[in-house]
Write a protein that holds these residues in place. Sequence first.
Motif, PDB file in Angstrom:
ATOM      1  N   GLY A   1      33.379  52.992  34.389  1.00  0.00           N
ATOM      2  CA  GLY A   1      32.122  53.441  34.555  1.00  0.00           C
ATOM      3  C   GLY A   1      31.646  52.946  36.213  1.00  0.00           C
ATOM      4  N   ILE A   2      32.441  52.733  36.952  1.00  0.00           N
ATOM      5  CA  ILE A   2      32.140  52.203  38.439  1.00  0.00           C
ATOM      6  C   ILE A   2      31.092  52.982  39.038  1.00  0.00           C
ATOM      7  CG2 ILE A   2      34.182  53.708  39.452  1.00  0.00           C
ATOM      8  CD1 ILE A   2      34.476  51.122  41.402  1.00  0.00           C
ATOM      9  N   ALA A   3      31.099  54.361  38.648  1.00  0.00           N
ATOM     10  CA  ALA A   3      29.829  55.318  39.277  1.00  0.00           C
ATOM     11  C   ALA A   3      28.558  54.588  38.974  1.00  0.00           C
ATOM     12  CB  ALA A   3      30.069  56.659  39.115  1.00  0.00           C
ATOM     13  N   LYS A   4      28.475  53.941  37.985  1.00  0.00           N
ATOM     14  CA  LYS A   4      27.289  53.558  37.605  1.00  0.00           C
ATOM     15  C   LYS A   4      26.681  52.232  38.422  1.00  0.00           C
ATOM     16  CE  LYS A   4      28.146  54.715  32.692  1.00  0.00           C
ATOM     17  NZ  LYS A   4      28.591  53.687  31.419  1.00  0.00           N
ATOM     18  N   TRP A   5      27.749  51.489  38.992  1.00  0.00           N
ATOM     19  CA  TRP A   5      27.273  50.380  39.779  1.00  0.00           C
ATOM     20  C   TRP A   5      28.006  50.331  41.222  1.00  0.00           C
ATOM     21  CZ3 TRP A   5      31.963  47.952  40.611  1.00  0.00           C
ATOM     22  CH2 TRP A   5      33.000  47.849  39.566  1.00  0.00           C
ATOM     23  N   ASP A   6      28.640  51.334  41.739  1.00  0.00           N
ATOM     24  CA  ASP A   6      29.140  51.137  43.064  1.00  0.00           C
ATOM     25  C   ASP A   6      28.618  52.565  43.858  1.00  0.00           C
ATOM     26  OD1 ASP A   6      30.835  51.725  45.477  1.00  0.00           O
ATOM     27  OD2 ASP A   6      32.385  50.313  44.473  1.00  0.00           O
ATOM     28  N   ALA A   7      27.589  52.216  44.814  1.00  0.00           N
ATOM     29  CA  ALA A   7      27.143  53.287  45.595  1.00  0.00           C
ATOM     30  C   ALA A   7      27.952  54.196  46.284  1.00  0.00           C
ATOM     31  CB  ALA A   7      25.928  52.799  46.499  1.00  0.00           C
ATOM     32  N   GLU A   8      29.169  53.688  46.476  1.00  0.00           N
ATOM     33  CA  GLU A   8      30.444  54.430  47.386  1.00  0.00           C
ATOM     34  C   GLU A   8      30.802  55.587  46.341  1.00  0.00           C
ATOM     35  OE1 GLU A   8      31.171  54.326  50.512  1.00  0.00           O
ATOM     36  OE2 GLU A   8      29.082  53.124  50.634  1.00  0.00           O
ATOM     37  N   VAL A   9      30.540  55.538  45.093  1.00  0.00           N
ATOM     38  CA  VAL A   9      31.367  56.215  44.037  1.00  0.00           C
ATOM     39  C   VAL A   9      30.375  57.463  43.640  1.00  0.00           C
ATOM     40  CG1 VAL A   9      32.726  56.318  41.831  1.00  0.00           C
ATOM     41  CG2 VAL A   9      32.709  54.354  43.459  1.00  0.00           C
ATOM     42  N   LYS A  10      30.640  58.512  43.581  1.00  0.00           N
ATOM     43  CA  LYS A  10      29.539  59.711  43.201  1.00  0.00           C
ATOM     44  C   LYS A  10      29.798  59.900  41.642  1.00  0.00           C
ATOM     45  CE  LYS A  10      30.194  63.834  44.826  1.00  0.00           C
ATOM     46  NZ  LYS A  10      30.201  65.002  45.397  1.00  0.00           N
ATOM     47  N   ALA A  11      31.151  59.777  41.354  1.00  0.00           N
ATOM     48  CA  ALA A  11      31.118  60.093  39.835  1.00  0.00           C
ATOM     49  C   ALA A  11      32.529  59.344  39.484  1.00  0.00           C
ATOM     50  CB  ALA A  11      31.483  61.617  39.586  1.00  0.00           C
ATOM     51  N   SER A  12      32.540  59.000  38.199  1.00  0.00           N
ATOM     52  CA  SER A  12      34.011  58.255  37.700  1.00  0.00           C
ATOM     53  C   SER A  12      34.239  58.747  36.245  1.00  0.00           C
ATOM     54  CB  SER A  12      33.734  56.885  37.672  1.00  0.00           C
ATOM     55  OG  SER A  12      32.917  56.146  37.186  1.00  0.00           O
ATOM     56  N   GLU A  13      35.281  59.083  35.833  1.00  0.00           N
ATOM     57  CA  GLU A  13      35.662  59.538  34.408  1.00  0.00           C
ATOM     58  C   GLU A  13      36.907  58.428  34.143  1.00  0.00           C
ATOM     59  OE1 GLU A  13      37.786  63.491  34.566  1.00  0.00           O
ATOM     60  OE2 GLU A  13      35.650  63.524  35.401  1.00  0.00           O
ATOM     61  N   GLY A  14      37.106  58.280  32.529  1.00  0.00           N
ATOM     62  CA  GLY A  14      38.514  57.809  32.308  1.00  0.00           C
ATOM     63  C   GLY A  14      38.282  56.722  31.258  1.00  0.00           C
ATOM     64  N   SER A  15      38.902  55.592  31.052  1.00  0.00           N
ATOM     65  CA  SER A  15      38.752  54.571  30.141  1.00  0.00           C
ATOM     66  C   SER A  15      39.146  52.994  31.034  1.00  0.00           C
ATOM     67  CB  SER A  15      39.864  54.860  29.113  1.00  0.00           C
ATOM     68  OG  SER A  15      41.248  54.545  29.671  1.00  0.00           O
ATOM     69  N   ASN A  16      39.191  52.197  30.003  1.00  0.00           N
ATOM     70  CA  ASN A  16      39.518  50.850  30.514  1.00  0.00           C
ATOM     71  C   ASN A  16      40.964  50.841  31.009  1.00  0.00           C
ATOM     72  OD1 ASN A  16      36.848  49.837  30.928  1.00  0.00           O
ATOM     73  ND2 ASN A  16      36.943  48.776  29.140  1.00  0.00           N
ATOM     74  N   LYS A  17      41.709  51.977  30.876  1.00  0.00           N
ATOM     75  CA  LYS A  17      43.175  52.127  31.281  1.00  0.00           C
ATOM     76  C   LYS A  17      43.434  53.019  32.833  1.00  0.00           C
ATOM     77  CE  LYS A  17      44.765  51.345  26.760  1.00  0.00           C
ATOM     78  NZ  LYS A  17      45.758  51.521  25.721  1.00  0.00           N
ATOM     79  N   LYS A  18      42.637  53.966  32.776  1.00  0.00           N
ATOM     80  CA  LYS A  18      42.703  54.766  33.919  1.00  0.00           C
ATOM     81  C   LYS A  18      41.492  55.319  34.397  1.00  0.00           C
ATOM     82  CE  LYS A  18      46.475  57.388  34.393  1.00  0.00           C
ATOM     83  NZ  LYS A  18      47.691  58.293  34.096  1.00  0.00           N
ATOM     84  N   ARG A  19      41.247  55.503  35.428  1.00  0.00           N
ATOM     85  CA  ARG A  19      39.884  56.278  35.895  1.00  0.00           C
ATOM     86  C   ARG A  19      40.158  57.118  37.112  1.00  0.00           C
ATOM     87  NH1 ARG A  19      36.799  51.156  38.336  1.00  0.00           N
ATOM     88  NH2 ARG A  19      37.988  50.955  40.356  1.00  0.00           N
TER      89      ARG A  19
END
Length: 175
Positions: free
Chosen positions: A53-71
Amino acid sequence: MKRTLLFPLVLVAGVLLAHSAGAHGPTPQKVDETVEIKASPAAVWAVAGDFAGIAKWDAEVKASEGSNKKRVMTLKNGEKIEEEVDEYDPARMTYTYRMLAPNLKALPASSYSATLVVTPGAQGTTHVQWYARVYRGDTGNEPPDELNDEAAKTALSQLFKAGLQGIKAKAEGKS
C-alpha cells in the motif's frame, strides 16, 4: 641477484594493481533517511507496514499493488518498479526488500535492496529509518550524469523522504 629480480616483479605488481583498481565497476552507495513521529510504534506500523500500500503514504508513488511479499509500484512519471520482500517481520516492525529488475526510466538504479524499521523513539515518539544500498543505473566505468552514483542516491532518497513524510502525516492524523 635475487634483489635485482625482486624489484621488477614488485614494480610490475604495483602497476597491475593500480590499473585494476581504476577498472572496477560501481560500488554500492548508501541512502539512509529517518523521521521522528508523534505517534505510537503500533500506529506508525499500521501505516508503514502496508508494503503493497505504499501509494497510500508515499507521494512519489502514483499506484501500487501486490502483497506483503511482492509489489509493483507505478511512480509519478508513469514508470513501474517491481520489488520483492526478503524478510517481513511485523513483530519487529521491519521489512527488507529488493528491486527485481531495473527500469532506468523509473529510477536511475541498476539494483537496490532496502530496509524499513519502526522503533520506539524518545518521549513517546516513534523513530522510522529507511535505508538502502543502491547501484547506479549505468554500471560502466564512466556513466552519464543521469545514471551515475549521485543520480541513483538522489532518486532513492527522494522516494524515501516522501514516504517518511507520508507515514508521519498519516500516523499523526494529518492526512
